[in-house]
Design a protein around this motif. Structure first.
Motif, PDB file in Angstrom:
ATOM      1  N   THR A 134      -8.770  -4.724  -3.942  1.00 34.39           N
ATOM      2  CA  THR A 134      -7.462  -5.123  -4.461  1.00 34.39           C
ATOM      3  C   THR A 134      -6.388  -4.488  -3.587  1.00 34.39           C
ATOM      4  OG1 THR A 134      -8.312  -5.217  -6.725  1.00 34.39           O
ATOM      5  CG2 THR A 134      -5.930  -5.094  -6.455  1.00 34.39           C
ATOM      6  N   PRO A 135      -5.566  -5.285  -2.910  1.00 36.02           N
ATOM      7  CA  PRO A 135      -4.576  -4.718  -1.984  1.00 36.02           C
ATOM      8  C   PRO A 135      -3.465  -3.987  -2.719  1.00 36.02           C
ATOM      9  CG  PRO A 135      -4.242  -7.074  -2.206  1.00 36.02           C
ATOM     10  CD  PRO A 135      -5.512  -6.755  -2.943  1.00 36.02           C
ATOM     11  N   PHE A 136      -2.802  -3.094  -2.003  1.00 36.51           N
ATOM     12  CA  PHE A 136      -1.668  -2.368  -2.569  1.00 36.51           C
ATOM     13  C   PHE A 136      -0.522  -3.338  -2.858  1.00 36.51           C
ATOM     14  CE2 PHE A 136      -3.823   1.051  -0.236  1.00 36.51           C
ATOM     15  CZ  PHE A 136      -3.897   2.005  -1.232  1.00 36.51           C
ATOM     16  N   ALA A 137       0.219  -3.063  -3.930  1.00 36.71           N
ATOM     17  CA  ALA A 137       1.359  -3.904  -4.301  1.00 36.71           C
ATOM     18  C   ALA A 137       2.684  -3.285  -3.876  1.00 36.71           C
ATOM     19  CB  ALA A 137       1.363  -4.147  -5.813  1.00 36.71           C
ATOM     20  N   VAL A 138       2.688  -1.992  -3.550  1.00 33.82           N
ATOM     21  CA  VAL A 138       3.912  -1.284  -3.167  1.00 33.82           C
ATOM     22  C   VAL A 138       3.738  -0.706  -1.772  1.00 33.82           C
ATOM     23  CG1 VAL A 138       5.479   0.608  -3.756  1.00 33.82           C
ATOM     24  CG2 VAL A 138       4.392  -0.710  -5.576  1.00 33.82           C
ATOM     25  N   ALA A 139       4.722  -0.931  -0.919  1.00 37.37           N
ATOM     26  CA  ALA A 139       4.677  -0.392   0.436  1.00 37.37           C
ATOM     27  C   ALA A 139       4.784   1.127   0.403  1.00 37.37           C
ATOM     28  CB  ALA A 139       5.804  -0.982   1.276  1.00 37.37           C
ATOM     29  N   ASN A 140       4.235   1.778   1.420  1.00 38.58           N
ATOM     30  CA  ASN A 140       4.213   3.238   1.455  1.00 38.58           C
ATOM     31  C   ASN A 140       5.619   3.826   1.410  1.00 38.58           C
ATOM     32  OD1 ASN A 140       2.383   5.706   2.003  1.00 38.58           O
ATOM     33  ND2 ASN A 140       4.038   5.953   3.476  1.00 38.58           N
ATOM     34  N   GLN A 141       6.571   3.228   2.145  1.00 40.93           N
ATOM     35  CA  GLN A 141       7.937   3.756   2.163  1.00 40.93           C
ATOM     36  C   GLN A 141       8.606   3.597   0.803  1.00 40.93           C
ATOM     37  OE1 GLN A 141       9.268   5.457   4.816  1.00 40.93           O
ATOM     38  NE2 GLN A 141      10.832   5.997   3.298  1.00 40.93           N
ATOM     39  N   GLN A 142       8.324   2.489   0.103  1.00 38.30           N
ATOM     40  CA  GLN A 142       8.873   2.299  -1.244  1.00 38.30           C
ATOM     41  C   GLN A 142       8.360   3.373  -2.193  1.00 38.30           C
ATOM     42  OE1 GLN A 142       7.670  -2.073  -1.385  1.00 38.30           O
ATOM     43  NE2 GLN A 142       9.516  -2.118  -2.613  1.00 38.30           N
ATOM     44  N   ALA A 143       7.071   3.660  -2.098  1.00 37.10           N
ATOM     45  CA  ALA A 143       6.483   4.689  -2.954  1.00 37.10           C
ATOM     46  C   ALA A 143       7.077   6.055  -2.640  1.00 37.10           C
ATOM     47  CB  ALA A 143       4.969   4.710  -2.775  1.00 37.10           C
ATOM     48  N   LEU A 144       7.284   6.335  -1.350  1.00 38.01           N
ATOM     49  CA  LEU A 144       7.846   7.622  -0.946  1.00 38.01           C
ATOM     50  C   LEU A 144       9.287   7.763  -1.420  1.00 38.01           C
ATOM     51  CD1 LEU A 144       7.412  10.246   0.567  1.00 38.01           C
ATOM     52  CD2 LEU A 144       8.062   9.087   2.688  1.00 38.01           C
ATOM     53  N   ASP A 145      10.079   6.686  -1.312  1.00 34.54           N
ATOM     54  CA  ASP A 145      11.470   6.724  -1.782  1.00 34.54           C
ATOM     55  C   ASP A 145      11.530   6.954  -3.290  1.00 34.54           C
ATOM     56  OD1 ASP A 145      12.333   6.276   0.780  1.00 34.54           O
ATOM     57  OD2 ASP A 145      12.638   4.117   0.513  1.00 34.54           O
ATOM     58  N   ALA A 146      10.643   6.286  -4.039  1.00 33.53           N
ATOM     59  CA  ALA A 146      10.616   6.454  -5.493  1.00 33.53           C
ATOM     60  C   ALA A 146      10.200   7.873  -5.870  1.00 33.53           C
ATOM     61  CB  ALA A 146       9.661   5.437  -6.113  1.00 33.53           C
ATOM     62  N   PHE A 147       9.251   8.429  -5.123  1.00 33.46           N
ATOM     63  CA  PHE A 147       8.800   9.795  -5.392  1.00 33.46           C
ATOM     64  C   PHE A 147       9.921  10.798  -5.130  1.00 33.46           C
ATOM     65  CE2 PHE A 147       6.643  13.656  -3.593  1.00 33.46           C
ATOM     66  CZ  PHE A 147       6.222  14.162  -4.808  1.00 33.46           C
TER      67      PHE A 147
ATOM     68  N   ARG B 120       0.100   8.890   0.906  1.00 29.05           N
ATOM     69  CA  ARG B 120      -0.816   7.966   1.571  1.00 29.05           C
ATOM     70  C   ARG B 120      -1.644   7.257   0.507  1.00 29.05           C
ATOM     71  NH1 ARG B 120      -2.231  13.034   2.453  1.00 29.05           N
ATOM     72  NH2 ARG B 120      -1.194  13.054   4.460  1.00 29.05           N
ATOM     73  N   GLY B 121      -1.917   6.008   0.750  1.00 27.43           N
ATOM     74  CA  GLY B 121      -2.674   5.225  -0.219  1.00 27.43           C
ATOM     75  C   GLY B 121      -4.142   5.617  -0.244  1.00 27.43           C
ATOM     76  N   VAL B 122      -4.706   5.631  -1.424  1.00 29.75           N
ATOM     77  CA  VAL B 122      -6.121   5.951  -1.599  1.00 29.75           C
ATOM     78  C   VAL B 122      -6.756   4.852  -2.441  1.00 29.75           C
ATOM     79  CG1 VAL B 122      -7.785   7.589  -2.537  1.00 29.75           C
ATOM     80  CG2 VAL B 122      -5.700   8.436  -1.461  1.00 29.75           C
ATOM     81  N   TYR B 123      -7.847   4.295  -1.959  1.00 31.78           N
ATOM     82  CA  TYR B 123      -8.579   3.290  -2.724  1.00 31.78           C
ATOM     83  C   TYR B 123      -9.571   3.983  -3.654  1.00 31.78           C
ATOM     84  CZ  TYR B 123      -6.816  -0.489   0.222  1.00 31.78           C
ATOM     85  OH  TYR B 123      -6.006  -1.390   0.858  1.00 31.78           O
ATOM     86  N   TYR B 124      -9.530   3.611  -4.921  1.00 33.96           N
ATOM     87  CA  TYR B 124     -10.458   4.168  -5.898  1.00 33.96           C
ATOM     88  C   TYR B 124     -11.553   3.150  -6.197  1.00 33.96           C
ATOM     89  CZ  TYR B 124      -7.573   8.223  -7.018  1.00 33.96           C
ATOM     90  OH  TYR B 124      -6.879   9.404  -6.948  1.00 33.96           O
ATOM     91  N   PRO B 125     -12.810   3.589  -6.213  1.00 37.28           N
ATOM     92  CA  PRO B 125     -13.895   2.651  -6.538  1.00 37.28           C
ATOM     93  C   PRO B 125     -13.899   2.309  -8.020  1.00 37.28           C
ATOM     94  CG  PRO B 125     -14.768   4.871  -6.305  1.00 37.28           C
ATOM     95  CD  PRO B 125     -13.312   4.940  -5.917  1.00 37.28           C
ATOM     96  N   CYS B 126     -14.317   1.116  -8.330  1.00 36.11           N
ATOM     97  CA  CYS B 126     -14.362   0.669  -9.721  1.00 36.11           C
ATOM     98  C   CYS B 126     -15.593  -0.204  -9.921  1.00 36.11           C
ATOM     99  CB  CYS B 126     -13.092  -0.114 -10.060  1.00 36.11           C
ATOM    100  SG  CYS B 126     -13.082  -0.801 -11.730  1.00 36.11           S
TER     101      CYS B 126
END
Length: 208
Positions: A114-127, A152-158
Motif C-alpha cells: 500500500t503506497p504512502f498517501a502523504v509526501a515526506n515533506q508534508q509529514a515533516l512540516d506537520a510534525f 522517513r517512511g517505514v513499511y509495516y507488514p500485515c
C-alpha cells in the motif's frame, strides 16, 4: 509471484515513490516517471496450509525472497532489518547506528504494497508544526526535527486471516430484573425503592 523493479528509463538508476504526484522519482537525474496504481488489485485469499508449504519451497529455492540481516537496535530495542550486503545501518525508529555480524537469512517479499498517501515533506512540516505547540518538548527532539531527514517512511507488514470454525460453549447467562423493596430512610420513615437483581441460568450451545 511477479516482481517489478522500477529503474529510471532515462539513466537506469533507482527510484523512490513520491506520494504527492503518485509517481516514481529518480534519485540520480531527478526525472519523474508516473506509474499505474491499481485501485482494485483483486487481492486473492490463499489457503493457509497449502501456502505455508509453498512458502517453505520458495525459501528453499530462493524464489520471491530477499536476503536480509535482522538484529535488535541497542538504543531503543526495536527489531530492524539490514540489507544482506552491508553490516551496518540506521534504526528507523530512533535514528541510532546499528552494526551486526548476524548471517543473512531469506525473507519473503510482500505480495502487495500500500503506497504512502502523504509526501515526506508534508509529514515533516506537520510534525514541526505540532512540535511548535509543545512548550515542554525535549530540546533534543526539537533539534532533531530541524534535520531534513528527520522523518522517513517505514513499511509495516500485515497479515490477514479468515477462519472457518465451530465452537462449543458452556457457562451461565445472567438476566437482570428490577425489584421494589421497602426500607427506612435516615429519618426513620418507610420508603419504597428499586434495585437490580441478576438471575443466573445455565447456558450452552454451538457457534459456527
Amino acid at each position: 509471484m511477479e516482481i517489478s523493479f522500477y529503474t529510471c528509463p532515462g539513466c537506469g538508476a533507482g527510484q523512490t515513490f513520491e506520494p504527492a504526484g503518485k509517481a516514481m522519482v529518480c534519485g540520480s537525474c531527478g526525472a519523474t516517471n508516473p506509474i499505474e496504481i491499481a485501485v482494485d488489485s483483486g487481492i486473492r485469499k490463499l489457503p493457509l496450509r497449502e501456502n505455508m508449504e509453498q512458502f517453505g519451497e520458495m525459501i528453499t529455492e530462493g524464489a520471491a525472497t530477499e536476503d536480509v540481516r535482522t538484529t535488535t537496535c541497542p538504543g531503543c530495542g526495536a527489531e530492524i532489518s539490514i540489507e544482506a550486503n552491508t553490516s551496518s545501518g540506521e534504526c528507523s525508529f530512533c535514528g541510532g547506528t546499528v552494526t551486526t555480524d548476524v548471517a543473512p537469512h531469506p525473507s519473503l517479499l510482500p505480495h502487495y504494497v500500500t503506497p504512502f498517501a502523504v509526501a515526506n515533506q508534508q509529514a515533516l512540516d506537520a510534525f514541526r508544526k505540532w512540535l511548535s505547540t509543545r512548550k515542554f518538548a525535549p530540546n533534543k527532539l526539537k533539534q532533531y526535527a530541524r534535520q531534513e531527514d528527520a522523518l522517513r517512511g517505514v513499511y509495516y507488514p500485515c497479515w490477514s486471516f479468515d477462519a472457518d470454525t465451530s465452537t462449543n460453549y458452556t457457562g451461565r447467562r445472567g438476566i437482570n430484573r428490577t425489584e421494589r423493596y421497602t426500607t427506612k430512610d435516615s429519618q426513620g420513615k418507610t420508603v419504597t425503592r428499586t434495585r437490580t437483581r441478576t438471575d443466573w441460568y445455565p447456558a450452552s450451545g454451538r457457534v459456527t
